[in-house]
Design a protein around this motif. Structure first.
Motif, PDB file in Angstrom:
ATOM      1  N   ASP A   1       0.870  -1.420  -0.024  1.00 37.62           N
ATOM      2  CA  ASP A   1       0.069   0.051   0.052  1.00 37.62           C
ATOM      3  C   ASP A   1       0.755   1.271   0.145  1.00 37.62           C
ATOM      4  OD1 ASP A   1      -2.364  -1.465  -0.036  1.00 37.62           O
ATOM      5  OD2 ASP A   1      -2.309  -1.727   2.259  1.00 37.62           O
ATOM      6  N   ALA A   2       2.019   1.068   0.482  1.00 38.90           N
ATOM      7  CA  ALA A   2       3.061   2.308   0.551  1.00 38.90           C
ATOM      8  C   ALA A   2       3.483   2.709  -0.760  1.00 38.90           C
ATOM      9  CB  ALA A   2       4.198   2.088   1.413  1.00 38.90           C
ATOM     10  N   ALA A   3       3.774   3.820  -1.207  1.00 36.81           N
ATOM     11  CA  ALA A   3       4.143   4.174  -2.478  1.00 36.81           C
ATOM     12  C   ALA A   3       5.555   3.721  -2.391  1.00 36.81           C
ATOM     13  CB  ALA A   3       3.951   5.762  -2.713  1.00 36.81           C
ATOM     14  N   GLU A   4       6.151   3.575  -1.548  1.00 35.12           N
ATOM     15  CA  GLU A   4       7.870   3.368  -1.630  1.00 35.12           C
ATOM     16  C   GLU A   4       8.154   1.760  -1.690  1.00 35.12           C
ATOM     17  OE1 GLU A   4       6.666   4.891   1.634  1.00 35.12           O
ATOM     18  OE2 GLU A   4       6.336   6.409   0.038  1.00 35.12           O
ATOM     19  N   LYS A   5       6.835   1.210  -1.289  1.00 29.53           N
ATOM     20  CA  LYS A   5       6.721  -0.594  -1.237  1.00 29.53           C
ATOM     21  C   LYS A   5       7.888  -0.924  -0.033  1.00 29.53           C
ATOM     22  CE  LYS A   5       3.935  -0.312  -4.675  1.00 29.53           C
ATOM     23  NZ  LYS A   5       2.618  -0.430  -4.564  1.00 29.53           N
ATOM     24  N   THR A   6       7.654  -0.164   0.845  1.00 27.00           N
ATOM     25  CA  THR A   6       8.484  -0.367   2.061  1.00 27.00           C
ATOM     26  C   THR A   6       8.687  -1.999   2.194  1.00 27.00           C
ATOM     27  OG1 THR A   6       7.418   1.438   3.016  1.00 27.00           O
ATOM     28  CG2 THR A   6       9.007   0.369   4.327  1.00 27.00           C
ATOM     29  N   ARG A   7       9.939  -2.336   2.490  1.00 32.68           N
ATOM     30  CA  ARG A   7      10.363  -3.866   2.868  1.00 32.68           C
ATOM     31  C   ARG A   7      10.896  -4.005   4.309  1.00 32.68           C
ATOM     32  NH1 ARG A   7       9.921  -2.939  -2.572  1.00 32.68           N
ATOM     33  NH2 ARG A   7      11.490  -3.757  -3.908  1.00 32.68           N
ATOM     34  N   THR A   8      10.207  -4.614   5.126  1.00 31.67           N
ATOM     35  CA  THR A   8      10.669  -5.134   6.464  1.00 31.67           C
ATOM     36  C   THR A   8      11.146  -6.410   6.807  1.00 31.67           C
ATOM     37  OG1 THR A   8       9.157  -3.139   6.959  1.00 31.67           O
ATOM     38  CG2 THR A   8      10.036  -4.484   8.771  1.00 31.67           C
ATOM     39  N   PRO A   9      12.264  -6.638   7.450  1.00 29.25           N
ATOM     40  CA  PRO A   9      12.593  -7.953   7.573  1.00 29.25           C
ATOM     41  C   PRO A   9      11.719  -8.691   8.732  1.00 29.25           C
ATOM     42  CG  PRO A   9      14.183  -6.321   8.733  1.00 29.25           C
ATOM     43  CD  PRO A   9      13.335  -5.742   7.934  1.00 29.25           C
ATOM     44  N   ARG A  10      11.425 -10.023   8.183  1.00 30.54           N
ATOM     45  CA  ARG A  10      10.590 -10.816   9.142  1.00 30.54           C
ATOM     46  C   ARG A  10      11.674 -11.490   9.997  1.00 30.54           C
ATOM     47  NH1 ARG A  10       6.922 -12.205   4.527  1.00 30.54           N
ATOM     48  NH2 ARG A  10       5.117 -10.883   5.079  1.00 30.54           N
ATOM     49  N   LYS A  11      11.008 -12.274  11.107  1.00 32.49           N
ATOM     50  CA  LYS A  11      11.938 -13.112  11.949  1.00 32.49           C
ATOM     51  C   LYS A  11      12.907 -14.047  11.008  1.00 32.49           C
ATOM     52  CE  LYS A  11      11.969 -16.065  15.794  1.00 32.49           C
ATOM     53  NZ  LYS A  11      11.132 -16.971  16.732  1.00 32.49           N
ATOM     54  N   SER A  12      12.167 -14.493  10.134  1.00 29.42           N
ATOM     55  CA  SER A  12      12.810 -15.539   9.332  1.00 29.42           C
ATOM     56  C   SER A  12      13.919 -15.010   8.555  1.00 29.42           C
ATOM     57  CB  SER A  12      12.146 -16.161   8.171  1.00 29.42           C
ATOM     58  OG  SER A  12      11.359 -15.172   7.346  1.00 29.42           O
ATOM     59  N   ALA A  13      14.203 -13.483   8.406  1.00 32.97           N
ATOM     60  CA  ALA A  13      15.355 -12.902   7.739  1.00 32.97           C
ATOM     61  C   ALA A  13      16.333 -13.042   8.931  1.00 32.97           C
ATOM     62  CB  ALA A  13      14.891 -11.383   7.482  1.00 32.97           C
ATOM     63  N   PHE A  14      16.123 -12.752  10.015  1.00 32.39           N
ATOM     64  CA  PHE A  14      17.301 -12.885  10.918  1.00 32.39           C
ATOM     65  C   PHE A  14      17.851 -14.084  11.339  1.00 32.39           C
ATOM     66  CE2 PHE A  14      14.809  -8.853  11.843  1.00 32.39           C
ATOM     67  CZ  PHE A  14      15.646  -8.050  11.914  1.00 32.39           C
ATOM     68  N   VAL A  15      16.985 -15.146  11.088  1.00 26.97           N
ATOM     69  CA  VAL A  15      17.074 -16.409  11.343  1.00 26.97           C
ATOM     70  C   VAL A  15      18.095 -16.876  10.207  1.00 26.97           C
ATOM     71  CG1 VAL A  15      16.324 -19.007  11.352  1.00 26.97           C
ATOM     72  CG2 VAL A  15      15.422 -17.144  12.787  1.00 26.97           C
ATOM     73  N   TYR A  16      17.707 -16.551   8.773  1.00 24.92           N
ATOM     74  CA  TYR A  16      18.393 -16.980   7.767  1.00 24.92           C
ATOM     75  C   TYR A  16      19.901 -16.196   7.669  1.00 24.92           C
ATOM     76  CZ  TYR A  16      19.238 -18.578   2.956  1.00 24.92           C
ATOM     77  OH  TYR A  16      19.716 -19.075   1.864  1.00 24.92           O
ATOM     78  N   LYS A  17      19.879 -15.084   8.095  1.00 23.86           N
ATOM     79  CA  LYS A  17      21.252 -14.439   8.291  1.00 23.86           C
ATOM     80  C   LYS A  17      22.097 -14.895   9.170  1.00 23.86           C
ATOM     81  CE  LYS A  17      22.936  -9.865  10.268  1.00 23.86           C
ATOM     82  NZ  LYS A  17      23.401  -9.053   8.998  1.00 23.86           N
ATOM     83  N   GLU A  18      21.685 -15.527  10.271  1.00 26.77           N
ATOM     84  CA  GLU A  18      22.598 -16.016  11.398  1.00 26.77           C
ATOM     85  C   GLU A  18      22.946 -17.636  10.707  1.00 26.77           C
ATOM     86  OE1 GLU A  18      23.780 -15.619  14.228  1.00 26.77           O
ATOM     87  OE2 GLU A  18      24.341 -17.664  14.822  1.00 26.77           O
ATOM     88  N   ILE A  19      22.215 -18.074   9.825  1.00 25.23           N
ATOM     89  CA  ILE A  19      22.361 -19.592   9.519  1.00 25.23           C
ATOM     90  C   ILE A  19      23.625 -19.187   8.443  1.00 25.23           C
ATOM     91  CG2 ILE A  19      21.805 -21.436   8.108  1.00 25.23           C
ATOM     92  CD1 ILE A  19      19.110 -20.986   9.091  1.00 25.23           C
ATOM     93  N   ILE A  20      23.502 -18.239   7.698  1.00 28.45           N
ATOM     94  CA  ILE A  20      24.263 -18.051   6.556  1.00 28.45           C
ATOM     95  C   ILE A  20      25.644 -17.775   7.180  1.00 28.45           C
ATOM     96  CG2 ILE A  20      25.108 -16.378   4.583  1.00 28.45           C
ATOM     97  CD1 ILE A  20      22.055 -16.027   4.241  1.00 28.45           C
ATOM     98  N   ALA A  21      25.677 -16.709   8.237  1.00 24.08           N
ATOM     99  CA  ALA A  21      26.756 -16.294   8.883  1.00 24.08           C
ATOM    100  C   ALA A  21      27.719 -17.917   9.700  1.00 24.08           C
ATOM    101  CB  ALA A  21      26.802 -15.033   9.923  1.00 24.08           C
ATOM    102  N   SER A  22      26.874 -18.362  10.280  1.00 19.39           N
ATOM    103  CA  SER A  22      27.602 -19.399  11.057  1.00 19.39           C
ATOM    104  C   SER A  22      27.748 -20.997  10.187  1.00 19.39           C
ATOM    105  CB  SER A  22      26.642 -19.726  12.183  1.00 19.39           C
ATOM    106  OG  SER A  22      25.522 -20.040  11.785  1.00 19.39           O
ATOM    107  N   ARG A  23      26.728 -20.900   9.014  1.00 20.32           N
ATOM    108  CA  ARG A  23      26.741 -22.333   8.346  1.00 20.32           C
ATOM    109  C   ARG A  23      26.114 -23.285   9.285  1.00 20.32           C
ATOM    110  NH1 ARG A  23      28.404 -20.624   2.927  1.00 20.32           N
ATOM    111  NH2 ARG A  23      28.264 -18.841   3.275  1.00 20.32           N
ATOM    112  N   ILE A  24      25.505 -22.916  10.298  1.00 24.44           N
ATOM    113  CA  ILE A  24      25.070 -23.929  11.219  1.00 24.44           C
ATOM    114  C   ILE A  24      23.435 -23.825  11.289  1.00 24.44           C
ATOM    115  CG2 ILE A  24      25.267 -24.844  13.662  1.00 24.44           C
ATOM    116  CD1 ILE A  24      27.982 -23.758  13.815  1.00 24.44           C
TER     117      ILE A  24
END
Ligand code: PNW
Length: 488
Positions: A450-473
């Motif tokens: 609905d926002a003109a800028e199509k604002t993107r906000t990370p979900r919890k899964s984004a933080f979890v995936y980031k941690e998996i990528i960083a740790s490879r675990i």
């Protein structure tokens, strides 16, 4: 379990690549921006808005056409190794034919690729993800054998333009989606439904188009660019509902109808469509009064052109179904469904996503990978899609559970010999989910449409995936401390 009994930690192997995926029509918007031509999705939805369950379209979507810098920023936040995106054919060649080139369209992908490379993120390009130029659809699209030449011509231009910058190439996303849904059940563009006939013509043309592009890539581009080229194939897992002989047989056959139809011609030693599929369609065709099988023959030249025509199998895996053989074949005759003649169900224990077809059964990814190893002699694989749909909302516990359990199953398969070198989560952000519109959200990032800028906000899964990528675990105990993203 995180560690072996000797205390060593179970990790994704060195060099294993983590990424995320998207597709042009689903995220770009800018449907007629700066000289872009009409795709068959533009045409279908503009003429028949009711085709989409919530009445939305891909006209604007997440507007990645204008927001690509923010998209790359999100990729940096996640710390991914690669980004799989697709090129919109009508954005670069508005009519499909290569005489009329849209420079602004090429510029867009140049900008995106340069932005990725600036931050050491490998681009992985899908040449075709469902959005054929409408002009080519007017000529029959993938049912016309000339589509092989149109695609070759288009692909040559992409390889000439981007080949020196892009190492990973995928010709087609999911021939079964293109053909079965586009030309058989008519649930995807071009919404053609010439059942039991058009699907199979389409499959042959798409495989031949893929093979020609692989040959061109192999002959002219590979060495110069140190690249590799594959094809994305949907490999969902199938198990028999129970061990009744007819259900086990139906499952074997249905694996050949859904997986083997595409994988066998390219990845088996002998090539060609699977024998059992050829036999069943030939038998049914005869009973239906056709003089020849509705499944087109592959000549020996065609078989050898297609056989071996991929450096890797780009595998899209989402779910598992349980197969049984119905007492009576009540499917319309002829049709793919009639030929395959199965009933699909799910275990009641598998969590259900927002998409009705999507259930969480991570063991199926493990079994599918082991099956490919045994049947096709340990093919090189990159998982190019795997994901989960939900309602909007940032606390996406089910997506987190699904992501972790599928990555655990993947790690187990790698430990047991699967040659998988990368994994892409579907999807970087919420997007236009074809006929489900914006009602099924697949994003690691939520998009405010609905926002003109199509604002993107990370979900919890984004933080979890980031941690998996960083740790490879895959650490089930990990909880993001703050919901604030930092750039890696
Ligand atoms: C993929 N199934 O399609 C497509 O490549 C994406 O464009 C799409 O957004 C994504 O999956 C989510 O739907 C699939 O029934 C559609 O198992 C259906 C299935 C698998 C993949």
């Amino acid at each position: 379990c995180l560690a072996w009994s000797d205390g060593s930690i179970r990790r994704f192997p060195p060099g294993f690549m983590f990424g995320v995926a998207s597709a042009a029509y689903q995220v770009e918007g800018g449907w007629d921006a700066d000289g872009k031509g009409e795709s068959m999705w533009d045409r279908s939805i503009h003429e028949h808005p009711d085709l989409v369950s919530d009445g939305t379209s891909g006209d604007l979507s997440a507007d990645s056409y204008h927001n690509y810098k923010r998209d790359v920023e999100m990729l940096r936040e996640l710390g991914v190794d690669f980004y799989r995106f697709s090129i919109s054919w009508p954005r670069v060649f508005p009519d499909g034919f290569t005489n009329n080139k849209n420079e602004a369209g090429f510029q867009y992908y140049d900008n995106l690729i340069d932005e990725l490379l600036k931050y050491n993120i490998e681009p992985m390009i899908t040449m075709y993800h469902f959005d054929l130029p409408q002009k080519l659809q007017d000529l029959g699209g993938w049912a016309n054998p000339l589509s092989i030449l149109w695609f070759e011509d288009y692909a040559r231009n992409l390889l000439e333009q981007y080949g020196s910058k892009v190492k990973y190439w995928i010709t087609f996303n999911q021939p079964n989606g293109i053909c079965m849904e586009g030309y058989g059940d008519g649930t995807m563009a071009p919404f053609v439904s010439v059942k039991g006939i058009a699907e199979y013509i389409c499959v042959k043309n798409v495989l031949l188009a893929h093979a020609r592009v692989w040959k061109m890539f192999n002959d002219k581009f590979r060495v110069k660019n140190k690249g590799s080229l594959g094809i994305s194939i949907a490999v969902n897992w199938l198990d028999p509902l129970n061990n009744a002989t007819e259900n086990v047989q139906a499952t074997d056959e249905y694996r050949e109808f859904t997986i083997g139809l595409y994988v066998n011609p390219i990845f088996s030693k002998a090539g060609d469509f699977p024998q059992v599929v050829k036999d069943i369609i030939a038998r049914n065709s005869k009973e239906q009064g056709f003089r020849k099988s509705r499944l087109p023959v592959l000549t020996s030249d065609e078989i050898s052109a297609i056989r071996g025509s991929a450096d890797f199998l780009a595998m899209n895996h989402y779910t598992t179904s349980l197969v049984s053989r119905p007492k009576k074949n009540n499917h319309p005759s002829p049709s793919f469904e009639h030929d395959a003649n199965v009933k699909l169900t799910y275990s009641k224990h598998w969590a259900v996503a927002k998409s009705p077809w999507l259930r969480s059964a991570p063991y199926g990814l493990y079994k599918a990978l082991i099956y490919l190893n045994l049947k096709y002699d340990y093919p090189s694989i990159i998982i190019t899609e795997n994901g989960w749909s939900s309602d909007p909302g940032l606390d996406d516990t089910q997506r987190v559970d699904n992501l972790r359990s599928y990555l655990n199953a993947l790690l187990l398969a790698i430990e047991d010999g699967a040659e998988v070198s990368g994994y892409a989560a579907w999807s970087l952000m919420d997007n236009f989910e074809w006929t489900a519109g914006l009602s099924e959200r697949f994003g690691l990032y939520e998009v405010d449409f609905d926002a003109a800028e199509k604002t993107r906000t990370p979900r919890k899964s984004a933080f979890v995936y980031k941690e998996i990528i960083a740790s490879r675990i895959v650490d089930e105990a990990f909880e993001p401390k703050s919901l604030q993203m930092t750039l890696s």
